[in-house]
Design a protein around this motif. Sequence first.
Motif, PDB file in Angstrom:
ATOM      1  N   ARG A 254      33.420   3.693 -13.453  1.00  0.00           N
ATOM      2  CA  ARG A 254      33.802   2.777 -14.533  1.00  0.00           C
ATOM      3  C   ARG A 254      35.316   2.779 -14.767  1.00  0.00           C
ATOM      4  N   THR A 255      35.938   3.944 -14.603  1.00  0.00           N
ATOM      5  CA  THR A 255      37.390   4.002 -14.846  1.00  0.00           C
ATOM      6  C   THR A 255      38.187   3.940 -13.540  1.00  0.00           C
ATOM      7  N   ALA A 256      37.524   3.526 -12.455  1.00  0.00           N
ATOM      8  CA  ALA A 256      38.153   3.413 -11.127  1.00  0.00           C
ATOM      9  C   ALA A 256      38.371   4.780 -10.464  1.00  0.00           C
ATOM     10  N   LYS A 257      37.816   5.812 -11.046  1.00  0.00           N
ATOM     11  CA  LYS A 257      37.645   7.101 -10.372  1.00  0.00           C
ATOM     12  C   LYS A 257      36.166   7.415 -10.499  1.00  0.00           C
ATOM     13  N   MET A 258      35.674   8.303  -9.647  1.00  0.00           N
ATOM     14  CA  MET A 258      34.255   8.639  -9.766  1.00  0.00           C
ATOM     15  C   MET A 258      33.992   9.255 -11.144  1.00  0.00           C
ATOM     16  N   PHE A 259      34.925  10.103 -11.605  1.00  0.00           N
ATOM     17  CA  PHE A 259      34.821  10.727 -12.927  1.00  0.00           C
ATOM     18  C   PHE A 259      36.143  10.510 -13.660  1.00  0.00           C
ATOM     19  N   ALA A 260      36.043  10.106 -14.919  1.00  0.00           N
ATOM     20  CA  ALA A 260      37.264   9.753 -15.674  1.00  0.00           C
ATOM     21  C   ALA A 260      38.187  10.948 -15.847  1.00  0.00           C
ATOM     22  N   MET A 261      37.634  12.160 -15.918  1.00  0.00           N
ATOM     23  CA  MET A 261      38.477  13.341 -16.110  1.00  0.00           C
ATOM     24  C   MET A 261      39.453  13.538 -14.951  1.00  0.00           C
ATOM     25  N   GLU A 262      39.204  12.899 -13.810  1.00  0.00           N
ATOM     26  CA  GLU A 262      40.147  12.983 -12.682  1.00  0.00           C
ATOM     27  C   GLU A 262      41.499  12.371 -13.072  1.00  0.00           C
ATOM     28  N   HIS A 263      41.487  11.348 -13.910  1.00  0.00           N
ATOM     29  CA  HIS A 263      42.743  10.729 -14.352  1.00  0.00           C
ATOM     30  C   HIS A 263      43.617  11.751 -15.082  1.00  0.00           C
ATOM     31  N   TYR A 264      42.965  12.694 -15.722  1.00  0.00           N
ATOM     32  CA  TYR A 264      43.685  13.671 -16.558  1.00  0.00           C
ATOM     33  C   TYR A 264      43.888  14.993 -15.831  1.00  0.00           C
ATOM     34  N   GLU A 265      43.554  14.997 -14.534  1.00  0.00           N
ATOM     35  CA  GLU A 265      43.630  16.212 -13.710  1.00  0.00           C
ATOM     36  C   GLU A 265      42.941  17.387 -14.392  1.00  0.00           C
ATOM     37  N   MET A 266      41.788  17.085 -14.936  1.00  0.00           N
ATOM     38  CA  MET A 266      41.029  18.099 -15.674  1.00  0.00           C
ATOM     39  C   MET A 266      39.936  18.712 -14.808  1.00  0.00           C
ATOM     40  N   GLN A 267      39.616  19.961 -15.098  1.00  0.00           N
ATOM     41  CA  GLN A 267      38.504  20.633 -14.424  1.00  0.00           C
ATOM     42  C   GLN A 267      37.575  21.189 -15.506  1.00  0.00           C
ATOM     43  N   PRO A 268      36.706  20.327 -16.060  1.00  0.00           N
ATOM     44  CA  PRO A 268      35.829  20.786 -17.148  1.00  0.00           C
ATOM     45  C   PRO A 268      34.871  21.875 -16.648  1.00  0.00           C
ATOM     46  N   GLU A 269      34.545  22.773 -17.551  1.00  0.00           N
ATOM     47  CA  GLU A 269      33.567  23.836 -17.230  1.00  0.00           C
ATOM     48  C   GLU A 269      32.216  23.192 -16.896  1.00  0.00           C
ATOM     49  N   ILE A 270      31.857  22.192 -17.729  1.00  0.00           N
ATOM     50  CA  ILE A 270      30.590  21.472 -17.533  1.00  0.00           C
ATOM     51  C   ILE A 270      30.868  19.971 -17.647  1.00  0.00           C
ATOM     52  N   THR A 271      30.257  19.200 -16.744  1.00  0.00           N
ATOM     53  CA  THR A 271      30.312  17.732 -16.833  1.00  0.00           C
ATOM     54  C   THR A 271      28.883  17.216 -16.973  1.00  0.00           C
ATOM     55  N   VAL A 272      28.661  16.334 -17.959  1.00  0.00           N
ATOM     56  CA  VAL A 272      27.346  15.692 -18.053  1.00  0.00           C
ATOM     57  C   VAL A 272      27.487  14.219 -17.688  1.00  0.00           C
ATOM     58  N   MET A 273      26.484  13.705 -17.004  1.00  0.00           N
ATOM     59  CA  MET A 273      26.541  12.312 -16.539  1.00  0.00           C
ATOM     60  C   MET A 273      25.139  11.706 -16.549  1.00  0.00           C
ATOM     61  N   PHE A 321      26.676   4.010  -1.410  1.00  0.00           N
ATOM     62  CA  PHE A 321      27.161   2.637  -1.556  1.00  0.00           C
ATOM     63  C   PHE A 321      28.584   2.608  -2.134  1.00  0.00           C
ATOM     64  N   PHE A 322      28.876   3.523  -3.019  1.00  0.00           N
ATOM     65  CA  PHE A 322      30.237   3.581  -3.576  1.00  0.00           C
ATOM     66  C   PHE A 322      31.260   3.718  -2.454  1.00  0.00           C
ATOM     67  N   GLN A 323      30.943   4.586  -1.492  1.00  0.00           N
ATOM     68  CA  GLN A 323      31.866   4.793  -0.369  1.00  0.00           C
ATOM     69  C   GLN A 323      31.913   3.564   0.517  1.00  0.00           C
ATOM     70  N   LYS A 324      30.726   3.090   0.876  1.00  0.00           N
ATOM     71  CA  LYS A 324      30.631   1.977   1.823  1.00  0.00           C
ATOM     72  C   LYS A 324      31.340   0.727   1.287  1.00  0.00           C
ATOM     73  N   ALA A 325      31.133   0.424   0.015  1.00  0.00           N
ATOM     74  CA  ALA A 325      31.688  -0.818  -0.552  1.00  0.00           C
ATOM     75  C   ALA A 325      33.055  -0.598  -1.206  1.00  0.00           C
ATOM     76  N   ASP A 326      33.563   0.632  -1.150  1.00  0.00           N
ATOM     77  CA  ASP A 326      34.830   0.980  -1.792  1.00  0.00           C
ATOM     78  C   ASP A 326      34.882   0.455  -3.239  1.00  0.00           C
ATOM     79  N   LEU A 327      33.870   0.814  -3.990  1.00  0.00           N
ATOM     80  CA  LEU A 327      33.730   0.285  -5.355  1.00  0.00           C
ATOM     81  C   LEU A 327      34.821   0.782  -6.310  1.00  0.00           C
ATOM     82  N   LEU A 328      35.452   1.920  -5.971  1.00  0.00           N
ATOM     83  CA  LEU A 328      36.513   2.415  -6.866  1.00  0.00           C
ATOM     84  C   LEU A 328      37.720   1.477  -6.818  1.00  0.00           C
ATOM     85  N   THR A 329      38.041   0.998  -5.609  1.00  0.00           N
ATOM     86  CA  THR A 329      39.132   0.021  -5.483  1.00  0.00           C
ATOM     87  C   THR A 329      38.771  -1.265  -6.231  1.00  0.00           C
TER      88      THR A 329
END
Length: 435
Positions: A254-273, A321-329
């Motif tokens: 949704r934020t053009a990264k697989m996980f939005a915390m990547e934008h913030y260079e974060m490494q959360p202890e736990i991620t829920v999705m 499919f995310f990889q194949k269709a390059d959905l992040l771009t």
Amino acid sequence: MKTNQSLLNERMRHIPQGPFNVHPIFAEKAKGAIITDVDGKEYIDFAGGIGAINIGHCNEEVLEAIRDQIQKYIHTCFHVVMYEPYVELAKRLNAITPGNFQKKTMFVNSGAEAVENAVKIARHATGRTATIAFEDAFHGRTLLALSLTSKMKPYKFGFAPYAPEIYRIPYAYCYRCAFGLEYPSCEIHCAYFLREFFHTHISAEQVAALIVEPVLGEGGFVVPPREYFKVLQKICQENGIVFIADEVQTAFGRTAKMFAMEHYEMQPEITVMAKSMAGGLPLAAITGRAEVMDHPQVGGLGGTFSGNPVSCRAAIAVLDFFQKADLLTRAEQIGEKVLKRFKEWYDRYSVIGDVRGLGAMVGMELVVDRKTKEPATSFTKRLVESCREKGLLMISAGTYSNIIRPLMPLVITDEELEKGLSIIEEALRELRATM
Ligand SMILES: Cc1ncc(COP(=O)(O)O)c(C=O)c1O
């Protein structure tokens, strides 16, 4: 022949009002970014089943995975007879979620259930009871998740008593700063405020977890400044508090990264999705540091349908499919286009108080007056209705329900996107005349 009206009559008769409906229509079919209702009218979908259809309706590869799986088995219960898709998906998520440490993943059925389990795990791992949550947060509707959720009406009203040991601080909502400050001169006071909070509300050594959305979803697509989460996490680390990222709405592109915390260079202890993870099937995950995830005793976690094999197969197909269709771009392109248009409208329509976004998670906040920032709640409702009449499905968000938050499938075509945006602009123009 069933029509929207006849089904609506039956719905009113047989289903309570609590489970809400934004639009008085019934789906006949859906493909990509288009939904057709039972009256045969086509809509461009800017709601995506509340952000659960990033990959588009009825994606062929997801359908293929589902078909293949239902020929084999649909349910054995992972706790009785295990199956490979659960293990395979856990392995894939451990590899792609933010965090350069060994991780483990378990599955449940909904975002709320994932939130509940993350808090249970953090409590077990720390031997502490309290959780820090945020103003304007949304974490779901089951009792613990509801207690973590901020908005009173309609979510919490009448459902007290809430789960205990939840403490709430303001989010980095710069447009409506709780401290009356401005970024960047505020120097992220709202994050450092957590240190003060530990003296005035709850001692840090009693706090098991802090749970936070990388971008507020239901709270209105609020994007915190770059340094915000780093400061919060540093304070958590100083005090042995588990940092939980609620990526239920933000993950899976949704934020053009697989996980939005990547934008913030974060490494959360736990991620829920959850949401867009399984192409529309119910599935949610809790991924976290291996030693934290392994803390609860055998049998302390689970559920009959948790990690259903059909949902796991669908989720694996989604990742492929995310990889194949390059959905992040593609998400990046969609975000740029939507942000540009919203900014143009900001210059033209004073009802737009703020425009903000991260990747394809772009929102606009509507106000009666730019100075007082009084929320334009009824205008927003009329805008959503007007768009529907013109063939576009949207939903609003925010504590005052005054924020437009497009959650279109990322497979939307340029033409559909353009048409959807033009419908919003036309509705804005017409409604402004009636303000
Ligand atoms: C950030 C966030 N957390 C949790 C939830 C709850 O998810 P679910 O509705 O699947 O229980 C939602 C749902 O909107 C959400 O946006």
